[in-house]
Design an enzyme around this catalytic site. Structure first.
Site, PDB file in Angstrom:
ATOM      1  N   LYS A 160     -19.584   6.992  29.476  1.00 39.62           N
ATOM      2  CA  LYS A 160     -19.482   8.645  30.007  1.00 39.62           C
ATOM      3  C   LYS A 160     -18.813   8.654  31.635  1.00 39.62           C
ATOM      4  O   LYS A 160     -19.152   9.063  32.281  1.00 39.62           O
ATOM      5  CB  LYS A 160     -21.293   9.604  29.467  1.00 39.62           C
ATOM      6  CG  LYS A 160     -20.715   9.466  29.139  1.00 39.62           C
ATOM      7  CD  LYS A 160     -22.517  10.785  28.281  1.00 39.62           C
ATOM      8  CE  LYS A 160     -23.763   9.693  28.665  1.00 39.62           C
ATOM      9  NZ  LYS A 160     -24.783  10.270  27.499  1.00 39.62           N
ATOM     10  N   ASP A 196     -31.630  10.324  24.490  1.00 39.48           N
ATOM     11  CA  ASP A 196     -31.349  11.963  24.259  1.00 39.48           C
ATOM     12  C   ASP A 196     -31.423  12.422  22.864  1.00 39.48           C
ATOM     13  O   ASP A 196     -32.103  13.258  22.778  1.00 39.48           O
ATOM     14  CB  ASP A 196     -29.801  12.668  25.244  1.00 39.48           C
ATOM     15  CG  ASP A 196     -28.641  12.139  24.980  1.00 39.48           C
ATOM     16  OD1 ASP A 196     -29.010  10.862  24.245  1.00 39.48           O
ATOM     17  OD2 ASP A 196     -28.071  12.333  25.736  1.00 39.48           O
TER      18      ASP A 196
HETATM   19  C1  GLC Z   1     -23.094   8.154  25.596  1.00 39.84           C
HETATM   20  C2  GLC Z   1     -24.349   7.351  25.531  1.00 39.84           C
HETATM   21  C3  GLC Z   1     -25.843   7.594  24.795  1.00 39.84           C
HETATM   22  C4  GLC Z   1     -26.093   9.277  24.482  1.00 39.84           C
HETATM   23  C5  GLC Z   1     -25.235   9.842  24.487  1.00 39.84           C
HETATM   24  C6  GLC Z   1     -25.367  11.368  24.569  1.00 39.84           C
HETATM   25  O1  GLC Z   1     -22.977   7.519  24.328  1.00 39.84           O
HETATM   26  O2  GLC Z   1     -23.866   5.655  25.769  1.00 39.84           O
HETATM   27  O3  GLC Z   1     -26.786   6.694  25.130  1.00 39.84           O
HETATM   28  O4  GLC Z   1     -26.906   8.873  23.881  1.00 39.84           O
HETATM   29  O5  GLC Z   1     -23.980   9.571  25.778  1.00 39.84           O
HETATM   30  O6  GLC Z   1     -25.628  11.374  26.138  1.00 39.84           O
END
Ligand code: GLC
Length: 452
Positions: A160, A196
């Site tokens: 991200k 999360d």
């Molecule tokens: C990205 C992260 C993951 C997280 C997701 C949503 O894919 O790698 O760990 O849960 O974003 O925030």
């Protein structure tokens, strides 16, 4: 020479629709691939799905206590106080939100963790927290982390848009403790580290025993679900009964058909060659895919014909955001005045009704693929847990895309109907609000209650 006639435009849009379409047979094939990758990930073989054990099961609903929670995983960082009453209620008496400066997101790990601790310090002061006491804190860290226990885990790789140096391969709880020490904050005791998705599953299952899956559809996308410990072959633990939540990191699933627009997006990203599903499904990327198609349409002279300067406005990477798409697609006025306004504020005025219709159609094409791929991934997980869909399943979902993008949930529900017919009624998608805040506190409480 490029053919710019209305027929050419019609044909090009039919081509786009086909290019981005996800048929039921595509979904069936994707589910099969998902199952193979899940199996491989669980047994520790090479797989695009990391299938990370969380060392925690879902809550029973009677967990209670007061916790602080940190939420790091998107453009904002949050610090929250959470109160669990043991009767399914999680209250947030106070919380603070901080925008993460780009230089901390993409600078050094020390700077990022100093920023985090600076926010904690401000939160403690602002809310007049008595620093002579000790507080349990749950850390939602929404990136792929190789967890070795409930409060220890190494960052595998940033996602991200984060690139802070010196964090990959390190225990993020350890880095937080070091940063707290640098600032002489000793009233914090980190008791849980959670993704999360895990928080989202926890937040929903705290009130709803039918919830066995947590999903995020926001800046990124990912899911976790409840797995039998005996199926997690790679887990080297003596106990083999019971259940554990597994963080799939499904954003990295790579058995997907990418288009000529997905490939340049990936190439220009900070993590090329990775997170293919996330780059087709999540809020961080949908605007950019749409922009790339729009630039192609402009180049082919199929749009903005009356706007000589139109091309320049969206030439820059990131200049069309998913938020903008959601405004375009959500415009229900007869003459699409909202679409016109959006483009006016972006420097393109006097847009024709025909172009407005095309733009709305373009957003629909890109968002429909995202919703259908997301629903396909959920279907894969639910049929892994329950192949014949004999039981009812609640899927707790959080994230701005799911919450705010017009028609996103409906598109997902429609796909379940196409795939499962009447049995689709057994799948309920529920918005599990603030899983990454409240949910991690619930995880901390589960951890505290399961201590021998
Ligand atoms: C990205 C992260 C993951 C997280 C997701 C949503 O894919 O790698 O760990 O849960 O974003 O925030």
């Amino acid at each position: 020479m490029i053919d710019t006639s209305p027929v050419a435009c019609k044909e090009f849009f039919s081509y786009l629709e086909k290019l981005f379409s996800i048929s039921v047979s595509d979904i069936r094939a994707m589910i099969k691939d998902f199952h193979v990758e899940m199996g491989r990930g669980l047994s520790g073989d090479e797989s695009s799905l990391k299938m990370i054990p969380s060392f925690i099961d879902k809550p029973k609903g009677n967990e209670r206590g007061d916790f602080f929670a940190l939420d790091l995983g998107g453009t904002n960082f949050r610090v929250l106080a959470v109160k669990l009453d043991g009767k399914g209620n999680a209250r947030v008496p106070f919380a603070s939100k901080f925008a993460i400066p780009q230089e901390d997101m993409q600078g050094t790990g020390v700077a990022l963790f100093d920023f985090i601790v600076g926010c904690i310090d401000a939160f403690l002061t602002e809310n007049q927290v008595d620093r002579s006491k000790t507080y349990d804190l749950a850390f939602t860290f929404s990136f792929p982390v190789e967890q070795t226990s409930i409060a220890v885990g190494k960052l595998i790789v940033w996602t991200k848009g984060f690139t802070a140096t010196g964090v990959q391969g390190r225990d993020v709880v350890g880095l937080l403790i070091e940063a707290l020490k640098r600032k002489n904050i000793s009233c914090i005791n980190i008791t849980a580290l959670a993704n999360d998705t895990v928080g989202t599953l926890a937040a929903r299952s705290y009130v709803d025993p039918a919830c066995d899956m947590g999903v995020i559809m926001g800046t990124g996308t990912n899911a976790c679900y409840r797995e039998s410990i005996s199926n997690i072959e790679k887990l080297d633990v003596p106990i083999a009964d019971g259940h554990m939540i597994v963080n799939m990191e499904w954003g990295n699933f790579d058995k997907v058909r990418r288009t000529c627009y997905d490939r340049p997006l990936d190439k220009a990203s900070v993590n090329p060659g990775a997170m293919f599903l996330e780059k087709m499904v999540s809020g961080m990327y949908l605007g950019e895919i749409t922009r790339l198609v729009l630039v192609d349409l402009i180049r082919r002279d199929l749009i903005f014909g009356n706007q000589a300067h139109g091309a320049g406005c969206f030439a820059k990477r990131g200049s069309l955001r998913t938020k903008g798409m959601s405004r375009i697609e959500g415009d229900k006025t007869d003459r699409l005045d909202g679409v016109a306004l959006f483009f006016k504020t972006n420097g393109i005025s006097n847009i024709t009704l025909h172009d407005k219709i095309l733009l709305q159609r373009l957003c629909r094409i890109v968002s429909a693929r995202a919703a259908r791929l997301g629903a396909a991934a959920i279907s894969a997980v639910l049929t892994w847990i329950d192949p014949k869909l004999k039981d009812v399943h609640t899927v707790g979902i959080d994230g701005s895309l799911f919450e705010k993008y017009p028609g996103f949930k409906t598109k997902m529900d429609d796909m379940f109907k196409e795939l499962f017919g009447e049995k689709a009624e057994r799948i309920t998608l529920v918005h599990s609000k603030d899983g990454s805040g409240k949910g991690s506190a619930i995880i901390a409480a589960v951890a505290a209650s399961s201590k021998p």
